[in-house]
Write a protein that holds these residues in place. Sequence first.
Motif, mmCIF file in Angstrom:
data_model
loop_
_atom_site.group_PDB
_atom_site.id
_atom_site.type_symbol
_atom_site.label_atom_id
_atom_site.label_comp_id
_atom_site.label_asym_id
_atom_site.label_seq_id
_atom_site.Cartn_x
_atom_site.Cartn_y
_atom_site.Cartn_z
ATOM 1 N N GLU A 187 -68.736 -72.937 -11.272
ATOM 2 C CA GLU A 187 -68.906 -71.927 -12.983
ATOM 3 C C GLU A 187 -67.653 -72.133 -13.942
ATOM 4 N N THR B 21 -68.704 -73.485 -17.769
ATOM 5 C CA THR B 21 -67.535 -73.163 -18.856
ATOM 6 C C THR B 21 -66.922 -74.338 -20.047
ATOM 7 N N LEU C 274 -70.524 -79.098 -21.664
ATOM 8 C CA LEU C 274 -70.703 -77.930 -20.907
ATOM 9 C C LEU C 274 -70.043 -76.985 -22.136
ATOM 10 N N PHE D 63 -71.425 -73.249 -23.647
ATOM 11 C CA PHE D 63 -70.709 -72.153 -23.652
ATOM 12 C C PHE D 63 -70.319 -71.455 -25.330
ATOM 13 N N HIS D 64 -69.836 -72.573 -25.822
ATOM 14 C CA HIS D 64 -68.977 -71.454 -26.619
ATOM 15 C C HIS D 64 -70.766 -71.695 -27.953
ATOM 16 N N GLN E 23 -74.100 -70.361 -26.684
ATOM 17 C CA GLN E 23 -74.739 -69.533 -25.815
ATOM 18 C C GLN E 23 -73.625 -68.335 -26.520
ATOM 19 N N TRP F 96 -67.625 -60.707 -21.034
ATOM 20 C CA TRP F 96 -67.857 -62.131 -19.202
ATOM 21 C C TRP F 96 -68.792 -60.894 -18.245
ATOM 22 N N ARG G 118 -77.262 -64.924 -19.614
ATOM 23 C CA ARG G 118 -76.408 -66.107 -18.418
ATOM 24 C C ARG G 118 -76.603 -66.545 -17.319
ATOM 25 N N TRP H 56 -78.417 -69.381 -19.327
ATOM 26 C CA TRP H 56 -77.664 -70.665 -19.706
ATOM 27 C C TRP H 56 -76.826 -70.834 -17.878
ATOM 28 N N GLN H 57 -76.642 -70.420 -16.681
ATOM 29 C CA GLN H 57 -76.197 -70.683 -15.676
ATOM 30 C C GLN H 57 -77.240 -72.052 -14.989
ATOM 31 N N ALA I 87 -76.603 -75.128 -17.821
ATOM 32 C CA ALA I 87 -75.621 -75.689 -17.477
ATOM 33 C C ALA I 87 -75.461 -75.681 -16.337
#
Length: 504
Positions: free
Chosen positions: A221, A225, A339, A343-344, A346, A359, A368, A371-372, A375
């Motif tokens: 994770e 990020t 990545l 992240f930024h 999203q 978060w 989230r 996104w996971q 990613a």
Amino acid sequence: MVFRKWYRDFFVFLQQISKIMDYKTTIIGRRHEQDLIREYYDSPKAELVAVYGRRRVGKTYLIKQCFDETFDFYFTGSFETSRSTQLGLFKKELERYSGCKQRKPKDWHEAFDALREYISSLHKERIVVFLDELPWMDTPKSGFLSAFSYFWNSWASSVPGLKLFVCGSATTWMLSKFIGDKGGMHGRVNRQIYLRPFTLYETQQFLRSKNIDWEMYQVTEAYMTMGGIPYYIDMLERNLSLNENIDHLFFQEGAALRAEYDFIFRSLFRNSKVYRSVVELLANSSVGMSRQEIQETMKMEDGGFLTEVLDNLCKCDFLRQYAAFGKKEQGKMYQLIDLFSLFHLQFVSKFSGQDSHYWSNMQDNPRRMTWQGYAFEQVCLHHIPQIKLKLGISGVLSEVCSWSCKAFTDKDGTRHKGTQIDLIIDRRDETVNLCECKFSTDAYIISQDYAERLNSRKETFRALTGTRKSLHTTMVTTYGLKRNKYSDVVQREVTMDDLFRDVE
């Protein structure tokens, strides 16, 4: 006296060699790069070594640690600083190293003349000079590159034992104006070191060196990020959970990485707004877009500038260029793979600033989790060597690609749904791995519906591509598959543990 001087110089030489040999025990990973630095240092001739890579990836740290920050001369360029100011700073550094008063050079030719005079006064078997952030010295109309070229070509390149290391975060400048220069520097940089972001294994080792011993799930994770960038990973604190760390670094008041995205583009690219626009456009497309689609969406002219922008973003590891299965030049796509940027865009860029525990409070938020999933697919793309190792095909020639199709009806009247496969390993041994990447908190359960979709997708792929290769449905998951009557639809498995293999 002659013997004493020889002994003293030889002792200094042994100390520097010892530092390089001990270096491997003081830094995480980078073994190949360390070997190269050692080889170049051992060479009896003059060496011009260019170290390049994305900002914050550890270029300066690599060289400083290698030589324990004991250079014969070190100077770093300053971002958005005038030529006059840079020359003044250069003068001060030259005074500090030489111990002699210097007059301020009026241009870079005079600056390098002064450096030449200082180096000539050193009577050593190895002389190490480090010029950091070279692109920032090359301000508009500064004449820096021509002066550097003259310094190296006319004199420095013939000084035995001179080791000139140069660094630059602006990868495009390093590749086009320096390493790939068609003028005075053409072919002069005979040593190049490209520094990539950390792998999952290196990230885990780095965290452990900071006494942060997280489980692989949390390390993954963190990687999703921050993208394996050592500078960002070094900001993680051992007394905070991963969620608390991310809140602290991105979402709390005065967060250290809140404005990092903007600075990255300003420091890397002269036309940063265009580069940002391309990245932000591709952040909304999981499979990427073709050059034509990007051009039409951004309403740009059909010239060479967009091609240059896309090429530069690929060279800086923001994008990847790939082709669909069975296609070479046609059907090229561009996909965002950075990545940190993903992240930024999203989450950080859309953050209102109202919740300092943003978060942590999104733990079960569907956004989230979406996104996971995406990613994690990108993490898999960053770890193809590890996947191939698990599959036992490290030595098999293969291409990594993707494939998609719209709904169609075949010649037998069978209706096929539109589908896409984001990760395909097309192997020379007449086998194709059709990969599915799933990020979950437990062993992944294949349902009847999902098993039918996997089989349908495989048959659609075979029907449309006409391939005669064996097709292996391959699952890449965090904790493997839970065995049930549908799990046999999968031929090969790769787990998160496999992605942490050290294959350097």
